[in-house]
Design a protein around this motif. Sequence first.
Motif, mmCIF file in Angstrom:
data_model
loop_
_atom_site.group_PDB
_atom_site.id
_atom_site.type_symbol
_atom_site.label_atom_id
_atom_site.label_comp_id
_atom_site.label_asym_id
_atom_site.label_seq_id
_atom_site.Cartn_x
_atom_site.Cartn_y
_atom_site.Cartn_z
ATOM 1 N N ASP A 109 68.388 53.209 156.844
ATOM 2 C CA ASP A 109 69.244 53.865 155.860
ATOM 3 C C ASP A 109 70.004 54.971 156.583
ATOM 4 O OD1 ASP A 109 70.418 55.377 153.862
ATOM 5 O OD2 ASP A 109 68.763 55.109 152.464
ATOM 6 N N TYR A 137 68.569 39.060 159.652
ATOM 7 C CA TYR A 137 68.577 40.072 158.606
ATOM 8 C C TYR A 137 68.158 39.422 157.293
ATOM 9 C CZ TYR A 137 71.026 43.241 161.765
ATOM 10 O OH TYR A 137 71.347 44.051 162.825
ATOM 11 N N LYS A 157 69.315 45.808 149.402
ATOM 12 C CA LYS A 157 68.556 46.337 150.526
ATOM 13 C C LYS A 157 68.444 45.301 151.646
ATOM 14 C CE LYS A 157 67.844 50.264 148.536
ATOM 15 N NZ LYS A 157 68.472 51.501 149.051
ATOM 16 N N THR A 158 68.777 45.744 152.864
ATOM 17 C CA THR A 158 68.801 44.845 154.017
ATOM 18 C C THR A 158 67.766 45.275 155.048
ATOM 19 O OG1 THR A 158 71.168 44.447 153.686
ATOM 20 C CG2 THR A 158 70.245 43.846 155.823
ATOM 21 N N PHE A 159 66.958 44.328 155.494
ATOM 22 C CA PHE A 159 65.953 44.551 156.522
ATOM 23 C C PHE A 159 66.252 43.634 157.705
ATOM 24 C CE2 PHE A 159 64.100 46.011 152.663
ATOM 25 C CZ PHE A 159 63.150 46.961 152.976
ATOM 26 N N ILE A 186 60.002 48.152 146.832
ATOM 27 C CA ILE A 186 61.351 48.656 147.089
ATOM 28 C C ILE A 186 61.904 49.215 145.784
ATOM 29 C CG2 ILE A 186 63.656 48.089 147.931
ATOM 30 C CD1 ILE A 186 62.418 45.674 149.351
ATOM 31 N N TYR A 203 64.098 48.881 158.713
ATOM 32 C CA TYR A 203 64.995 49.298 157.633
ATOM 33 C C TYR A 203 65.712 50.563 158.076
ATOM 34 C CZ TYR A 203 66.834 50.934 153.214
ATOM 35 O OH TYR A 203 67.684 51.372 152.233
#
Length: 324
Positions: free
Chosen positions: A229, A95, A101-103, A260, A227
């Motif tokens: 959400d 990750y 923001k986490t991808f 982003i 991603y």
Amino acid sequence: MLVKTLTWPENCHKLFDYESTQFLSQSLIITESSVINRENNQISVYLLNTILVNNLTLVSIHKSQKGFLILSHNGSKLWKVTKDPLTNVLKEGQYLKFGRKTFKVKSLVKSLENAMILANTNVLNVNCYDDETICRLCLTKNEENNPFVSPCGCKGSIKYAHIKCFQNYIRPHIIVSEKGKCVKYTVRNLMCEISKCKISRKIIRDSFLFCCVDTKNAVPPYIILEYNDSKKDYSLYLIQLNSINPIFKIGRSKTCDLSIKDPSVSRQHAQIIYNEPNFIIQDSSSKFGTLVSEKTIEFLPEDNELTLQVGKTLLSFTHDQVKM
């Protein structure tokens, strides 16, 4: 091993502001297998098998003949800080955190052979069903290489659908956008037309990559970021890099390859670099740093420095000795 810690109050957000001076600094020496604990804003070190009450264990450290093995507590993520000029080689399943923001690194495709394996892969957790089960979409029974899934909260005879039928169902709902080296595939929250409940995000996630992303026409090397959400969209980013165009910029600026829109993301936050045969993540002097998840980390004598963020504590490990 010397450990320098920086802690900030529990009532603050989890992002460490490298421009701030409002934190508590401590230095600790570790010579044996130990655990590092936080109680309020105080950091302490205890031997590994010490029984502790009302303390927050940050990490456990196991001494070996080679060096030290750093483990997360209770399976939580270790966030390795990749602050400019440090770099980190990416691995599948990791990750990446840019601000809030986490991808997820969904796939790393470095050759045509890897691309063929990805295109022919279909990974799903299939629910139980019997021989009389009928697909709610095509009204046929079980088919070879086309298992049933339960995409929503419907029960009885309309509970199951073939995975390929479900893939065809969500395909028209996919939004495809392209910008330079990146193709973005997005699907919004879908509602079941019968029960009016949300279609399972997990089913969408597991089937989305293999039915919708055009990996067959993508030329390796490329990386796929995910991603998710939970309140809005689920997106996949297919990023093609090579030795001629090896850099992919990430940030809040519209000029970045991946823009982003979040105030916690710096204008020029980080970049992914293709350095054959690896993909490397590098921070671009961002305000909150770039974090990479790790399950375990082996800290060897030849390693210069390692910085981890665990909750609202920053841990910096070095092999230096404290000067008396």
